[in-house]
Design a protein around this motif. Structure first.
Motif, PDB file in Angstrom:
ATOM      1  N   LYS A  80       0.841  -1.196   0.000  1.00 55.35           N
ATOM      2  CA  LYS A  80       0.000   0.000   0.000  1.00 55.35           C
ATOM      3  C   LYS A  80       0.878   1.249   0.000  1.00 55.35           C
ATOM      4  N   MET A  81       0.592   2.133  -0.935  1.00 58.57           N
ATOM      5  CA  MET A  81       1.316   3.402  -0.995  1.00 58.57           C
ATOM      6  C   MET A  81       0.948   4.257   0.213  1.00 58.57           C
ATOM      7  N   PHE A  82       1.914   5.078   0.642  1.00 62.08           N
ATOM      8  CA  PHE A  82       1.668   5.946   1.790  1.00 62.08           C
ATOM      9  C   PHE A  82       1.186   7.333   1.377  1.00 62.08           C
ATOM     10  N   TRP A  83       1.838   7.913   0.376  1.00 59.56           N
ATOM     11  CA  TRP A  83       1.595   9.329   0.078  1.00 59.56           C
ATOM     12  C   TRP A  83       0.903   9.557  -1.262  1.00 59.56           C
ATOM     13  N   PHE A  84       0.760   8.514  -2.051  1.00 57.29           N
ATOM     14  CA  PHE A  84       0.128   8.632  -3.366  1.00 57.29           C
ATOM     15  C   PHE A  84      -0.942   7.561  -3.520  1.00 57.29           C
ATOM     16  N   GLN A  85      -1.831   7.768  -4.465  1.00 54.52           N
ATOM     17  CA  GLN A  85      -2.831   6.752  -4.783  1.00 54.52           C
ATOM     18  C   GLN A  85      -2.984   6.632  -6.294  1.00 54.52           C
ATOM     19  N   GLU A  86      -3.150   5.397  -6.746  1.00 56.00           N
ATOM     20  CA  GLU A  86      -3.344   5.161  -8.176  1.00 56.00           C
ATOM     21  C   GLU A  86      -4.771   5.518  -8.561  1.00 56.00           C
ATOM     22  N   THR A  87      -4.908   6.304  -9.625  1.00 54.82           N
ATOM     23  CA  THR A  87      -6.228   6.716 -10.080  1.00 54.82           C
ATOM     24  C   THR A  87      -6.170   6.977 -11.584  1.00 54.82           C
ATOM     25  N   THR A  88      -7.268   7.400 -12.166  1.00 54.50           N
ATOM     26  CA  THR A  88      -7.324   7.729 -13.590  1.00 54.50           C
ATOM     27  C   THR A  88      -7.288   9.235 -13.767  1.00 54.50           C
ATOM     28  N   ASP A  89      -6.395   9.689 -14.614  1.00 53.02           N
ATOM     29  CA  ASP A  89      -6.266  11.118 -14.888  1.00 53.02           C
ATOM     30  C   ASP A  89      -7.536  11.611 -15.581  1.00 53.02           C
ATOM     31  N   SER A  90      -8.191  12.583 -14.986  1.00 51.92           N
ATOM     32  CA  SER A  90      -9.447  13.086 -15.548  1.00 51.92           C
ATOM     33  C   SER A  90      -9.238  13.827 -16.865  1.00 51.92           C
ATOM     34  N   THR A 117      -6.355  13.139 -19.225  1.00 52.17           N
ATOM     35  CA  THR A 117      -5.787  12.292 -20.270  1.00 52.17           C
ATOM     36  C   THR A 117      -6.403  10.899 -20.334  1.00 52.17           C
ATOM     37  N   GLY A 118      -7.056  10.480 -19.255  1.00 52.78           N
ATOM     38  CA  GLY A 118      -7.608   9.121 -19.187  1.00 52.78           C
ATOM     39  C   GLY A 118      -6.561   8.066 -18.870  1.00 52.78           C
ATOM     40  N   GLU A 119      -5.316   8.486 -18.609  1.00 53.08           N
ATOM     41  CA  GLU A 119      -4.231   7.572 -18.299  1.00 53.08           C
ATOM     42  C   GLU A 119      -4.200   7.236 -16.808  1.00 53.08           C
ATOM     43  N   LYS A 120      -3.490   6.159 -16.492  1.00 52.29           N
ATOM     44  CA  LYS A 120      -3.234   5.851 -15.087  1.00 52.29           C
ATOM     45  C   LYS A 120      -2.284   6.892 -14.534  1.00 52.29           C
ATOM     46  N   ILE A 121      -2.562   7.342 -13.315  1.00 53.16           N
ATOM     47  CA  ILE A 121      -1.736   8.364 -12.696  1.00 53.16           C
ATOM     48  C   ILE A 121      -1.650   8.102 -11.202  1.00 53.16           C
ATOM     49  N   TYR A 122      -0.581   8.609 -10.601  1.00 56.46           N
ATOM     50  CA  TYR A 122      -0.402   8.484  -9.157  1.00 56.46           C
ATOM     51  C   TYR A 122      -0.525   9.882  -8.558  1.00 56.46           C
ATOM     52  N   LYS A 123      -1.617  10.101  -7.838  1.00 59.32           N
ATOM     53  CA  LYS A 123      -1.953  11.429  -7.309  1.00 59.32           C
ATOM     54  C   LYS A 123      -1.541  11.531  -5.842  1.00 59.32           C
ATOM     55  N   TYR A 124      -0.945  12.636  -5.505  1.00 58.97           N
ATOM     56  CA  TYR A 124      -0.519  12.897  -4.129  1.00 58.97           C
ATOM     57  C   TYR A 124      -1.743  13.007  -3.220  1.00 58.97           C
ATOM     58  N   LYS A 125      -1.732  12.277  -2.109  1.00 55.92           N
ATOM     59  CA  LYS A 125      -2.861  12.272  -1.165  1.00 55.92           C
ATOM     60  C   LYS A 125      -2.768  13.397  -0.141  1.00 55.92           C
ATOM     61  N   GLY A 126      -1.574  13.993  -0.014  1.00 53.66           N
ATOM     62  CA  GLY A 126      -1.402  15.048   0.968  1.00 53.66           C
ATOM     63  C   GLY A 126      -0.961  14.512   2.320  1.00 53.66           C
ATOM     64  N   ASN A 127      -0.763  15.427   3.256  1.00 61.56           N
ATOM     65  CA  ASN A 127      -0.477  15.139   4.664  1.00 61.56           C
ATOM     66  C   ASN A 127       0.978  14.814   4.961  1.00 61.56           C
ATOM     67  N   TYR A 128       1.845  14.750   3.947  1.00 62.56           N
ATOM     68  CA  TYR A 128       3.254  14.451   4.221  1.00 62.56           C
ATOM     69  C   TYR A 128       3.894  15.555   5.060  1.00 62.56           C
ATOM     70  N   TRP A 129       3.740  16.793   4.626  1.00 58.27           N
ATOM     71  CA  TRP A 129       4.414  17.901   5.297  1.00 58.27           C
ATOM     72  C   TRP A 129       3.831  18.160   6.676  1.00 58.27           C
ATOM     73  N   GLU A 130       2.520  17.879   6.833  1.00 59.28           N
ATOM     74  CA  GLU A 130       1.908  18.035   8.147  1.00 59.28           C
ATOM     75  C   GLU A 130       2.490  17.017   9.132  1.00 59.28           C
ATOM     76  N   LYS A 131       2.640  15.772   8.670  1.00 59.89           N
ATOM     77  CA  LYS A 131       3.226  14.737   9.523  1.00 59.89           C
ATOM     78  C   LYS A 131       4.706  15.032   9.803  1.00 59.89           C
ATOM     79  N   ARG A 132       5.373  15.564   8.833  1.00 61.05           N
ATOM     80  CA  ARG A 132       6.783  15.924   9.026  1.00 61.05           C
ATOM     81  C   ARG A 132       6.910  16.968  10.117  1.00 61.05           C
ATOM     82  N   GLU A 133       6.031  17.955  10.094  1.00 62.19           N
ATOM     83  CA  GLU A 133       6.074  19.015  11.083  1.00 62.19           C
ATOM     84  C   GLU A 133       5.865  18.463  12.495  1.00 62.19           C
TER      85      GLU A 133
END
Length: 306
Positions: free
Chosen positions: A266-276, A278-294
């Motif tokens: 399971k990915m931690f910071w990204f998720q596999e989805t469909t690009d709205s 291009t219609g291609e597979k894409i890995y979109k940032y889920k967020g929360n990395y910098w908040e957890k880092r802080e």
């Protein structure tokens, strides 16, 4: 377009095989001037894919390294499969672009070299404007080495600008009507001793830098904490080799454990989805990395290196 072409300059002599990232490995970069921050994660092992996300006050960028490779005996060719995105916040405009094909020539005989070539399309999704770069394939005489041409069209298809460039040295835009030339980018020479430093730019040389304050902030998955990579940088080849073997065996053991449990990574910071767009597979940032880092809250991250 100049941004996309410029980062190819320092790859000219960099045909050494890089480290294979471990599944779940991450990297972060915070620009000292606060202009942007970047995070990436190795999201797939077979095929090897890293996903990245950068953002700052003026822009957002995201994309991945998914590729298709072909070996031809004396050469190999790498074709990027994904689409990269840039959002310019000031203008509220969304751009997409592809990357050129990369080939490594003379693998067996002759002087080995890297070439970037092919058509590189750009699209302004917001306005309908578009552009194309044609990076010429280097011939046996070398006369077309680095040569890049192209144009920028408005949404009606009218050519507004033409491009005169070489991806190793400069990028010039020419107004199609007035013929006025504007040099957008000019490459800088590599720093002294670049041959011993894998032909890295000064910026690239510093990306593996690690100090005590940074160690307190980084997640345990950050590649700067890899013992094999660090040992190689310090010239301890024997330790680097043994640590590389240990990490690879640890990765195989984890993969086997997941398979026995009928689970997948399971990915931690990204998720596999469909690009709205291009219609291609894409890995979109889920967020929360910098908040957890802080907060220093990386307790749920994988233990990849110890």
């Amino acid at each position: 377009m100049a941004f996309v072409i410029s980062y190819h300059k320092s790859t000219i002599n960099r045909h050494k095989k890089p480290f294979n990232p471990i599944l779940g490995e991450t990297y972060e970069f915070l620009a000292p001037d606060g202009s942007y921050k970047f995070v990436s994660e190795q999201v797939s092992h077979h095929p090897p894919i890293s996903a990245g996300h950068a953002e700052g006050p003026d822009f957002v960028w995201y994309g991945d390294t998914n590729i298709k490779s072909q070996f031809w005996g004396k050469s190999m060719e790498v074709t990027p499969l994904g689409t990269s995105h840039v959002i310019l916040k000031k203008f509220n405009e969304h751009f997409t672009y592809k990357r050129p094909v990369t080939s490594v020539q003379n693998i067996i005989f002759g002087k080995m070299y890297i070439d970037h070539h092919g058509e590189v399309p750009f699209n302004n999704i917001t306005t309908g404007d578009s552009g194309i770069l044609d990076m010429k394939k280097r011939g046996w005489t070398g006369s077309d080495a680095y040569v890049t041409t192209g144009n920028i069209k408005d949404k009606t298809g009218k050519v507004r600008y033409t491009i005169d460039a070489k991806w190793d040295s400069y990028f010039t835009v020419i107004d199609a009507q007035t013929k006025k030339k504007i040099k957008i980018w000019e490459g800088k020479p590599l720093p002294e001793g670049n041959r011993e430093q894998f032909y890295f730019s000064m910026f690239a040389r510093q990306l593996n830098y690690l100090h005590a304050d940074m160690v307190k902030k980084l997640p345990p998955t950050d590649c700067r904490l890899r013992p094999d990579q660090r040992a190689l940088e310090y010239g301890n080849n024997d330790l680097a080799k043994s640590e590389k073997h240990r990490l690879e065996e640890k990765q195989r053991a984890r993969r086997k454990e997941l398979k026995e449990k009928n689970e997948v990574h399971k990915m931690f910071w990204f998720q596999e989805t469909t690009d709205s767009i291009t219609g291609e597979k894409i890995y979109k940032y889920k967020g929360n990395y910098w908040e957890k880092r802080e907060k220093g809250d990386f307790k749920d991250c994988l233990d990849l290196f110890t």
